[in-house]
Write a protein that holds these residues in place. Structure first.
Motif, PDB file in Angstrom:
ATOM      1  N   SER A  63       4.851  -1.484   7.332  1.00  0.00           N
ATOM      2  CA  SER A  63       3.946  -0.691   8.164  1.00  0.00           C
ATOM      3  C   SER A  63       4.264  -0.873   9.637  1.00  0.00           C
ATOM      4  O   SER A  63       4.562  -1.989  10.078  1.00  0.00           O
ATOM      5  N   LEU A  64       4.168   0.205  10.378  1.00  0.00           N
ATOM      6  CA  LEU A  64       4.302   0.153  11.827  1.00  0.00           C
ATOM      7  C   LEU A  64       2.997  -0.422  12.369  1.00  0.00           C
ATOM      8  O   LEU A  64       1.921   0.122  12.124  1.00  0.00           O
ATOM      9  N   VAL A  65       3.079  -1.547  13.111  1.00  0.00           N
ATOM     10  CA  VAL A  65       1.868  -2.214  13.591  1.00  0.00           C
ATOM     11  C   VAL A  65       1.754  -2.255  15.110  1.00  0.00           C
ATOM     12  O   VAL A  65       0.676  -2.526  15.635  1.00  0.00           O
ATOM     13  N   ASP A  66       2.857  -1.985  15.826  1.00  0.00           N
ATOM     14  CA  ASP A  66       2.798  -2.062  17.283  1.00  0.00           C
ATOM     15  C   ASP A  66       3.994  -1.338  17.895  1.00  0.00           C
ATOM     16  O   ASP A  66       5.047  -1.216  17.250  1.00  0.00           O
ATOM     17  N   THR A  67       3.815  -0.850  19.103  1.00  0.00           N
ATOM     18  CA  THR A  67       4.929  -0.292  19.875  1.00  0.00           C
ATOM     19  C   THR A  67       4.858  -0.857  21.284  1.00  0.00           C
ATOM     20  O   THR A  67       3.763  -1.094  21.809  1.00  0.00           O
ATOM     21  N   LYS A  68       6.016  -1.101  21.885  1.00  0.00           N
ATOM     22  CA  LYS A  68       6.095  -1.607  23.258  1.00  0.00           C
ATOM     23  C   LYS A  68       7.221  -0.885  23.968  1.00  0.00           C
ATOM     24  O   LYS A  68       8.261  -0.602  23.373  1.00  0.00           O
ATOM     25  N   TYR A  78       7.403  -3.535  13.018  1.00  0.00           N
ATOM     26  CA  TYR A  78       6.977  -3.340  11.637  1.00  0.00           C
ATOM     27  C   TYR A  78       6.591  -4.680  11.016  1.00  0.00           C
ATOM     28  O   TYR A  78       7.072  -5.734  11.416  1.00  0.00           O
ATOM     29  N   GLU A  79       5.750  -4.574  10.004  1.00  0.00           N
ATOM     30  CA  GLU A  79       5.305  -5.760   9.294  1.00  0.00           C
ATOM     31  C   GLU A  79       5.388  -5.459   7.791  1.00  0.00           C
ATOM     32  O   GLU A  79       5.045  -4.349   7.368  1.00  0.00           O
ATOM     33  N   PRO A  80       5.822  -6.436   6.985  1.00  0.00           N
ATOM     34  CA  PRO A  80       5.895  -6.182   5.544  1.00  0.00           C
ATOM     35  C   PRO A  80       4.514  -6.260   4.901  1.00  0.00           C
ATOM     36  O   PRO A  80       3.602  -6.888   5.434  1.00  0.00           O
ATOM     37  N   PHE A  81       4.375  -5.637   3.755  1.00  0.00           N
ATOM     38  CA  PHE A  81       3.151  -5.718   2.967  1.00  0.00           C
ATOM     39  C   PHE A  81       2.893  -7.169   2.597  1.00  0.00           C
ATOM     40  O   PHE A  81       3.808  -7.882   2.154  1.00  0.00           O
ATOM     41  N   GLN A  82       1.681  -7.634   2.796  1.00  0.00           N
ATOM     42  CA  GLN A  82       1.305  -9.023   2.495  1.00  0.00           C
ATOM     43  C   GLN A  82       0.450  -9.042   1.233  1.00  0.00           C
ATOM     44  O   GLN A  82      -0.761  -8.941   1.314  1.00  0.00           O
ATOM     45  N   GLY A  83       1.050  -9.166   0.108  1.00  0.00           N
ATOM     46  CA  GLY A  83       0.282  -9.195  -1.125  1.00  0.00           C
ATOM     47  C   GLY A  83       1.190  -9.080  -2.325  1.00  0.00           C
ATOM     48  O   GLY A  83       2.404  -9.181  -2.212  1.00  0.00           O
ATOM     49  N   GLN A  84       0.568  -8.874  -3.456  1.00  0.00           N
ATOM     50  CA  GLN A  84       1.320  -8.780  -4.701  1.00  0.00           C
ATOM     51  C   GLN A  84       1.724  -7.329  -4.950  1.00  0.00           C
ATOM     52  O   GLN A  84       0.931  -6.423  -4.757  1.00  0.00           O
ATOM     53  N   ILE A  85       2.958  -7.173  -5.394  1.00  0.00           N
ATOM     54  CA  ILE A  85       3.462  -5.844  -5.732  1.00  0.00           C
ATOM     55  C   ILE A  85       3.491  -5.755  -7.251  1.00  0.00           C
ATOM     56  O   ILE A  85       4.105  -6.587  -7.916  1.00  0.00           O
ATOM     57  N   MET A  86       2.785  -4.772  -7.780  1.00  0.00           N
ATOM     58  CA  MET A  86       2.672  -4.631  -9.230  1.00  0.00           C
ATOM     59  C   MET A  86       3.230  -3.269  -9.649  1.00  0.00           C
ATOM     60  O   MET A  86       3.213  -2.321  -8.880  1.00  0.00           O
ATOM     61  N   ILE A  87       3.701  -3.227 -10.880  1.00  0.00           N
ATOM     62  CA  ILE A  87       4.212  -1.972 -11.432  1.00  0.00           C
ATOM     63  C   ILE A  87       3.190  -1.458 -12.434  1.00  0.00           C
ATOM     64  O   ILE A  87       2.813  -2.167 -13.364  1.00  0.00           O
ATOM     65  N   LYS A  88       2.720  -0.234 -12.232  1.00  0.00           N
ATOM     66  CA  LYS A  88       1.730   0.354 -13.127  1.00  0.00           C
ATOM     67  C   LYS A  88       2.394   1.445 -13.952  1.00  0.00           C
ATOM     68  O   LYS A  88       2.982   2.371 -13.414  1.00  0.00           O
ATOM     69  N   LYS A  89       2.287   1.307 -15.238  1.00  0.00           N
ATOM     70  CA  LYS A  89       2.851   2.297 -16.148  1.00  0.00           C
ATOM     71  C   LYS A  89       1.875   3.459 -16.255  1.00  0.00           C
ATOM     72  O   LYS A  89       0.761   3.305 -16.711  1.00  0.00           O
ATOM     73  N   SER A  90       2.292   4.601 -15.806  1.00  0.00           N
ATOM     74  CA  SER A  90       1.418   5.778 -15.817  1.00  0.00           C
ATOM     75  C   SER A  90       1.587   6.558 -17.115  1.00  0.00           C
ATOM     76  O   SER A  90       2.378   6.202 -17.974  1.00  0.00           O
ATOM     77  N   GLU A  91       0.855   7.637 -17.206  1.00  0.00           N
ATOM     78  CA  GLU A  91       0.902   8.488 -18.397  1.00  0.00           C
ATOM     79  C   GLU A  91       2.125   9.398 -18.330  1.00  0.00           C
ATOM     80  O   GLU A  91       2.034  10.550 -17.929  1.00  0.00           O
ATOM     81  N   PHE A  92       3.286   8.862 -18.720  1.00  0.00           N
ATOM     82  CA  PHE A  92       4.514   9.651 -18.727  1.00  0.00           C
ATOM     83  C   PHE A  92       4.862  10.010 -20.160  1.00  0.00           C
ATOM     84  O   PHE A  92       4.471   9.320 -21.101  1.00  0.00           O
TER      85      PHE A  92
END
Length: 195
Positions: A63-68, A78-92
């Motif tokens: 994510s873009l978090v600041d500009t100078k 930019y800052e990376p996502f801070q959390g768990q990344i999960m894969i969700k199986k959708s209705e395919f």
């Protein structure tokens, strides 16, 4: 905090080995960073890194978090996502599910390979620093969630080296999957032995 990858495109974007390196580099920075900083640390051309950062940004992993304004140029942080990344199986349908499974395996292979390289590198010197653990444990769904949340929060808490205490950098790669051992899936009790 969770980020669910729900589509094939999201998994393809994240599973690219080069993008995994970029995400790891953002994590190592421990602060918002510019594409140029990431490119310099990877010994790459900023334009190449910028392309991949935009792909990661499109699925919410950066994510873009600041500009100078620096010397007349707008520096984007930019800052990376801070959390768990999960894969969700959708209705395919079945065909798309096979592609989804293949892309998921590709992502896991890339994550494991990157982690393996770092682990082997950490153990090449005269004083090995890597730790490898493998345990079978018995948890409720709530306990399993509590464990992953705790590890994630612990890692986020210690991502920055902003204390006066001397600290060293450690790379953590954590996986947890529900066991498939039918012998232990029903009960965790020993049957009384017959005389």
């Amino acid at each position: 905090m969770y980020k669910e990858l729900k589509t094939l495109e999201e998994i393809r974007i994240y599973s690219d080995p080069y993008r995994i390196q970029i995400m790891n580099q953002f994590q190592k920075m421990g602060r918002p960073a510019t594409v140029k900083e990431i490119a310099n640390s990877l010994h790459e051309v900023p334009a190449k890194v910028h392309y991949h950062v935009k792909k990661l940004e499109s699925i919410g992993l950066v994510s873009l978090v600041d500009t100078k304004l620096v010397n007349g140029i707008t520096a984007k942080y930019y800052e990376p996502f801070q959390g768990q990344i999960m894969i969700k199986k959708s209705e395919f349908d079945e065909t798309v599910q096979q592609v989804f499974l293949s892309e998921t395996q590709n992502l896991l292979n890339n994550l494991f390979e990157e982690s393996k390289k770092r682990f082997l590198l950490a153990n090449q010197g005269p004083t090995p620093t890597g730790t490898l653990m493998n345990h079978d444990i018995f948890l409720t769904k709530d306990e399993a969630k509590e464990l992953t949340d705790w590890i994630n929060q612990f890692c986020i808490k210690h991502q920055n080296n902003d204390t006066s205490e001397p600290r060293e950098s450690y790379e953590v790669f954590f996986t947890m999957a529900k066991g498939q051992d039918p012998e232990h899936s029903h009960k965790n009790k020993k049957e009384p032995s017959s005389p």
